[in-house]
Design a protein around this motif. Structure first.
Motif, PDB file in Angstrom:
ATOM      1  N   ASP A   1      27.269  11.713   3.208  1.00 32.76           N
ATOM      2  CA  ASP A   1      28.909  11.388   3.870  1.00 32.76           C
ATOM      3  C   ASP A   1      30.018  11.163   3.337  1.00 32.76           C
ATOM      4  O   ASP A   1      30.938  10.756   4.154  1.00 32.76           O
ATOM      5  CB  ASP A   1      28.013  10.825   5.315  1.00 32.76           C
ATOM      6  N   GLY A   2      29.474  10.794   1.916  1.00 33.63           N
ATOM      7  CA  GLY A   2      31.049  10.438   1.103  1.00 33.63           C
ATOM      8  C   GLY A   2      30.358  10.220  -0.613  1.00 33.63           C
ATOM      9  O   GLY A   2      29.105  10.341  -0.769  1.00 33.63           O
ATOM     10  N   THR A   3      31.139   8.972  -1.345  1.00 34.25           N
ATOM     11  CA  THR A   3      31.399   8.732  -2.392  1.00 34.25           C
ATOM     12  C   THR A   3      31.202   7.176  -2.558  1.00 34.25           C
ATOM     13  O   THR A   3      31.733   7.148  -1.796  1.00 34.25           O
ATOM     14  CB  THR A   3      32.136   9.793  -3.544  1.00 34.25           C
ATOM     15  N   VAL A   4      30.583   6.735  -3.781  1.00 31.15           N
ATOM     16  CA  VAL A   4      31.250   5.543  -4.055  1.00 31.15           C
ATOM     17  C   VAL A   4      30.949   5.602  -5.909  1.00 31.15           C
ATOM     18  O   VAL A   4      30.453   6.235  -6.823  1.00 31.15           O
ATOM     19  CB  VAL A   4      29.333   4.687  -3.783  1.00 31.15           C
ATOM     20  N   SER A   5      31.798   4.945  -5.811  1.00 30.78           N
ATOM     21  CA  SER A   5      32.729   4.644  -7.755  1.00 30.78           C
ATOM     22  C   SER A   5      32.367   3.288  -7.846  1.00 30.78           C
ATOM     23  O   SER A   5      32.968   2.624  -7.158  1.00 30.78           O
ATOM     24  CB  SER A   5      33.534   5.231  -7.495  1.00 30.78           C
ATOM     25  N   TYR A   6      32.546   3.144  -8.605  1.00 33.35           N
ATOM     26  CA  TYR A   6      32.730   1.957  -9.724  1.00 33.35           C
ATOM     27  C   TYR A   6      33.344   2.071 -10.433  1.00 33.35           C
ATOM     28  O   TYR A   6      33.435   2.676 -12.026  1.00 33.35           O
ATOM     29  CB  TYR A   6      31.745   0.871 -10.046  1.00 33.35           C
ATOM     30  N   ASN A   7      34.567   1.225 -11.212  1.00 30.30           N
ATOM     31  CA  ASN A   7      35.270   1.482 -11.868  1.00 30.30           C
ATOM     32  C   ASN A   7      35.642   0.428 -12.924  1.00 30.30           C
ATOM     33  O   ASN A   7      36.075  -0.463 -12.604  1.00 30.30           O
ATOM     34  CB  ASN A   7      37.063   1.762 -11.428  1.00 30.30           C
ATOM     35  N   ASP A   8      34.987   0.279 -14.108  1.00 31.79           N
ATOM     36  CA  ASP A   8      34.600  -0.805 -14.690  1.00 31.79           C
ATOM     37  C   ASP A   8      35.854  -1.758 -15.340  1.00 31.79           C
ATOM     38  O   ASP A   8      36.367  -2.486 -15.638  1.00 31.79           O
ATOM     39  CB  ASP A   8      33.514  -0.829 -15.734  1.00 31.79           C
ATOM     40  N   GLY A   9      37.098  -0.239 -15.446  1.00 32.26           N
ATOM     41  CA  GLY A   9      38.259  -1.254 -16.339  1.00 32.26           C
ATOM     42  C   GLY A   9      39.169  -1.804 -14.915  1.00 32.26           C
ATOM     43  O   GLY A   9      39.609  -2.556 -15.527  1.00 32.26           O
ATOM     44  N   THR A  10      38.898  -1.366 -14.307  1.00 29.62           N
ATOM     45  CA  THR A  10      39.466  -2.424 -13.361  1.00 29.62           C
ATOM     46  C   THR A  10      38.596  -2.582 -11.832  1.00 29.62           C
ATOM     47  O   THR A  10      39.160  -4.276 -10.983  1.00 29.62           O
ATOM     48  CB  THR A  10      40.295  -0.982 -11.435  1.00 29.62           C
ATOM     49  N   ASP A  11      37.214  -3.232 -12.804  1.00 27.65           N
ATOM     50  CA  ASP A  11      37.014  -4.387 -11.858  1.00 27.65           C
ATOM     51  C   ASP A  11      36.518  -3.807 -10.235  1.00 27.65           C
ATOM     52  O   ASP A  11      36.763  -4.657  -9.502  1.00 27.65           O
ATOM     53  CB  ASP A  11      36.394  -5.679 -12.235  1.00 27.65           C
ATOM     54  N   SER A  12      36.477  -2.320  -9.949  1.00 28.63           N
ATOM     55  CA  SER A  12      37.051  -2.022  -7.875  1.00 28.63           C
ATOM     56  C   SER A  12      35.241  -0.844  -7.907  1.00 28.63           C
ATOM     57  O   SER A  12      35.213   0.120  -8.226  1.00 28.63           O
ATOM     58  CB  SER A  12      38.068  -1.620  -7.720  1.00 28.63           C
ATOM     59  N   LEU A  13      34.647  -1.895  -6.883  1.00 27.88           N
ATOM     60  CA  LEU A  13      33.897  -0.316  -6.268  1.00 27.88           C
ATOM     61  C   LEU A  13      34.362   0.500  -5.091  1.00 27.88           C
ATOM     62  O   LEU A  13      35.542  -0.508  -3.996  1.00 27.88           O
ATOM     63  CB  LEU A  13      32.555  -1.651  -5.947  1.00 27.88           C
ATOM     64  N   CYS A  14      34.620   1.563  -5.379  1.00 30.16           N
ATOM     65  CA  CYS A  14      35.791   1.933  -4.336  1.00 30.16           C
ATOM     66  C   CYS A  14      34.088   3.280  -3.019  1.00 30.16           C
ATOM     67  O   CYS A  14      32.885   3.582  -3.624  1.00 30.16           O
ATOM     68  CB  CYS A  14      36.552   2.641  -4.438  1.00 30.16           C
ATOM     69  N   VAL A  15      34.875   3.208  -1.818  1.00 31.99           N
ATOM     70  CA  VAL A  15      33.444   3.631  -0.656  1.00 31.99           C
ATOM     71  C   VAL A  15      34.422   4.999  -0.195  1.00 31.99           C
ATOM     72  O   VAL A  15      35.641   4.350   0.398  1.00 31.99           O
ATOM     73  CB  VAL A  15      32.679   3.175   0.387  1.00 31.99           C
ATOM     74  N   ALA A  16      33.945   5.948  -0.261  1.00 38.97           N
ATOM     75  CA  ALA A  16      34.815   7.116   0.637  1.00 38.97           C
ATOM     76  C   ALA A  16      34.037   7.488   1.149  1.00 38.97           C
ATOM     77  O   ALA A  16      33.495   8.536   0.693  1.00 38.97           O
ATOM     78  CB  ALA A  16      35.306   8.409  -0.516  1.00 38.97           C
ATOM     79  N   ALA A  17      34.283   7.858   2.589  1.00 33.36           N
ATOM     80  CA  ALA A  17      33.592   8.886   3.747  1.00 33.36           C
ATOM     81  C   ALA A  17      34.068  10.138   4.054  1.00 33.36           C
ATOM     82  O   ALA A  17      35.399  10.344   3.716  1.00 33.36           O
ATOM     83  CB  ALA A  17      33.793   8.087   5.599  1.00 33.36           C
ATOM     84  N   PHE A  18      33.912  10.655   3.950  1.00 34.01           N
ATOM     85  CA  PHE A  18      34.032  12.044   3.447  1.00 34.01           C
ATOM     86  C   PHE A  18      35.384  12.233   5.051  1.00 34.01           C
ATOM     87  O   PHE A  18      34.364  11.952   6.185  1.00 34.01           O
ATOM     88  CB  PHE A  18      32.886  13.354   3.815  1.00 34.01           C
ATOM     89  N   ASN A  19      36.366  13.156   5.517  1.00 35.53           N
ATOM     90  CA  ASN A  19      37.122  13.411   6.263  1.00 35.53           C
ATOM     91  C   ASN A  19      36.722  14.865   7.502  1.00 35.53           C
ATOM     92  O   ASN A  19      37.976  16.025   7.587  1.00 35.53           O
ATOM     93  CB  ASN A  19      38.546  13.021   6.157  1.00 35.53           C
TER      94      ASN A  19
END
Length: 128
Positions: free
Chosen positions: A37-55
């Motif tokens: 239903d979407g994606t989950v990603s973590y960027n270690d360089g920026t210490d950010s976890l992003c969640v995106a629900a498909f549109n």
């Protein structure tokens, strides 16, 4: 004398090249995961976890609850809602205050309005 110097240089370059070729790659802590239903990603360089629900195809949401496993740290819940077509979808949270190399578990759930059910996905572990 010059032959010994040349031999030493050749041996040194060979050892350096072999060490480089056989070295283990560094473990990457960043990841990206499609959860249907979407994606989950973590960027270690920026210490950010992003969640995106498909549109596409109706209302969806994706939620991630972070649980620190190896030491105390922040444990945010990050949700991205897509309630209509055209929503760009991307909500991010920061782990900048976490100790470096803290092991985390990301518990992921998602919802799709046309299916009408919430899905619990297998957890993902990573290091901040």
């Amino acid at each position: 004398m010059m032959k010994n110097l040349l031999k030493t240089a050749v041996v040194g370059v060979t050892v350096a090249a072999a060490s480089f070729a056989l070295a283990q790659p560094a473990l990457a802590n960043s990841f990206s995961r499609n959860v249907g239903d979407g994606t989950v990603s973590y960027n270690d360089g920026t210490d950010s976890l992003c969640v995106a629900a498909f549109n596409t195809e109706g209302a969806r949401w994706v939620k991630v609850k972070l649980v620190p496993l190896s030491r105390p740290g922040p444990s945010p819940t990050i949700t991205d809602n897509n309630n209509y077509y055209g929503h760009t979808g991307n909500t991010c949270g920061s782990l900048a205050t976490a100790y470096e190399d803290t092991r985390y578990r990301a518990d992921i759930t998602s919802y799709w309005g046309e299916r009408g059910t919430t899905v619990t996905h297998s957890s993902t572990t990573f290091y901040s």
